[in-house]
Design an enzyme around this catalytic site. Structure first.
Site, PDB file in Angstrom:
ATOM      1  N   GLU A  60      -3.823  -4.487 -11.890  1.00 50.12           N
ATOM      2  CA  GLU A  60      -3.954  -4.595 -13.349  1.00 50.12           C
ATOM      3  C   GLU A  60      -4.277  -3.234 -13.949  1.00 50.12           C
ATOM      4  O   GLU A  60      -3.708  -2.830 -14.971  1.00 50.12           O
ATOM      5  CB  GLU A  60      -5.083  -5.568 -13.726  1.00 50.12           C
ATOM      6  N   CYS A  91     -10.348  -9.297 -10.944  1.00 46.37           N
ATOM      7  CA  CYS A  91     -11.742  -8.982 -10.606  1.00 46.37           C
ATOM      8  C   CYS A  91     -12.497  -8.573 -11.876  1.00 46.37           C
ATOM      9  O   CYS A  91     -11.887  -8.294 -12.919  1.00 46.37           O
ATOM     10  CB  CYS A  91     -11.790  -7.867  -9.564  1.00 46.37           C
TER      11      CYS A  91
HETATM   12  N1  THU Z   1      -7.141  -6.410  -6.306  1.00 51.38           N
HETATM   13  C1  THU Z   1      -6.322  -6.243  -7.380  1.00 51.38           C
HETATM   14  O1  THU Z   1      -5.332  -5.515  -7.312  1.00 51.38           O
HETATM   15  N2  THU Z   1      -6.652  -6.881  -8.526  1.00 51.38           N
HETATM   16  C2  THU Z   1      -7.734  -7.686  -8.694  1.00 51.38           C
HETATM   17  O2  THU Z   1      -8.008  -8.130  -9.788  1.00 51.38           O
HETATM   18  C3  THU Z   1      -8.545  -8.052  -7.526  1.00 51.38           C
HETATM   19  C4  THU Z   1      -8.332  -7.236  -6.320  1.00 51.38           C
HETATM   20  C5  THU Z   1      -6.835  -5.691  -5.070  1.00 51.38           C
HETATM   21  C6  THU Z   1      -7.829  -4.641  -4.699  1.00 51.38           C
HETATM   22  C7  THU Z   1      -7.648  -4.561  -3.213  1.00 51.38           C
HETATM   23  O3  THU Z   1      -6.586  -3.667  -2.931  1.00 51.38           O
HETATM   24  C8  THU Z   1      -7.217  -5.960  -2.800  1.00 51.38           C
HETATM   25  O4  THU Z   1      -6.795  -6.604  -4.000  1.00 51.38           O
HETATM   26  C9  THU Z   1      -8.305  -6.777  -2.156  1.00 51.38           C
HETATM   27  O5  THU Z   1      -9.452  -6.788  -2.902  1.00 51.38           O
END
Ligand code: THU
Length: 134
Positions: A60, A91
């Site tokens: 994002e 997240c």
């Molecule tokens: N991740 C995202 O790309 N977006 C989120 O909103 C949550 C987590 C990614 C970060 C990391 O590379 C992987 O997902 C595991 O946490």
């Protein structure tokens, strides 16, 4: 130039496509995001991890950085794709990062066709925003 109409289906396809470009050798968790600007452009982003784990950037935030770098700051919608069932939601850091640019629809999808519709404010109510006119 004529403004092209981007449908939610277009955005979903792009989010799933870019999810496949994820660089996630540590978590093996692929995420893709497709962000539609009010100017009608689509910015994609995927998660990019690093051997120094804390430096990893989420899909994002990659998409938002790409849009802002191209001069777009007003958004109509973001689609976030993950390979989970139900689709995963952003997240906390990404919720805050998105909220900087206002309230707009957030659509969570997976390649199986599951979909959940929410908004930035729905994901992060009472968010911290600076009160500035820019
Ligand atoms: N991740 C995202 O790309 N977006 C989120 O909103 C949550 C987590 C990614 C970060 C990391 O590379 C992987 O997902 C595991 O946490």
């Amino acid at each position: 130039m004529e403004k092209r109409i981007v449908t939610v289906e277009n955005l979903i396809k792009k989010a799933i496509q870019v999810m496949k470009k994820s660089y996630s050798p540590y978590s093996h968790f692929a995420v893709g995001a497709a962000l539609l600007s009010k100017s009608g452009k689509v910015y994609v982003g995927t998660n990019v991890e690093n051997a120094s784990y804390g430096l990893s950037i989420c899909a994002e935030r990659s998409a938002v950085v790409s849009a802002v770098s191209a001069g777009d700051r007003a958004f109509d919608c973001i689609v976030v794709a993950t390979n989970t069932n139900p689709p995963s939601s952003p997240c906390g850091a990404c919720r805050q990062f998105l909220s900087e640019f206002g309230d707009f629809p957030v659509i969570l999808v997976n390649p199986q066709g599951d979909r959940m519709d929410t908004t930035v404010d729905g994901l992060l109510p009472y968010s911290f925003r600076l009160n500035r006119s820019e």
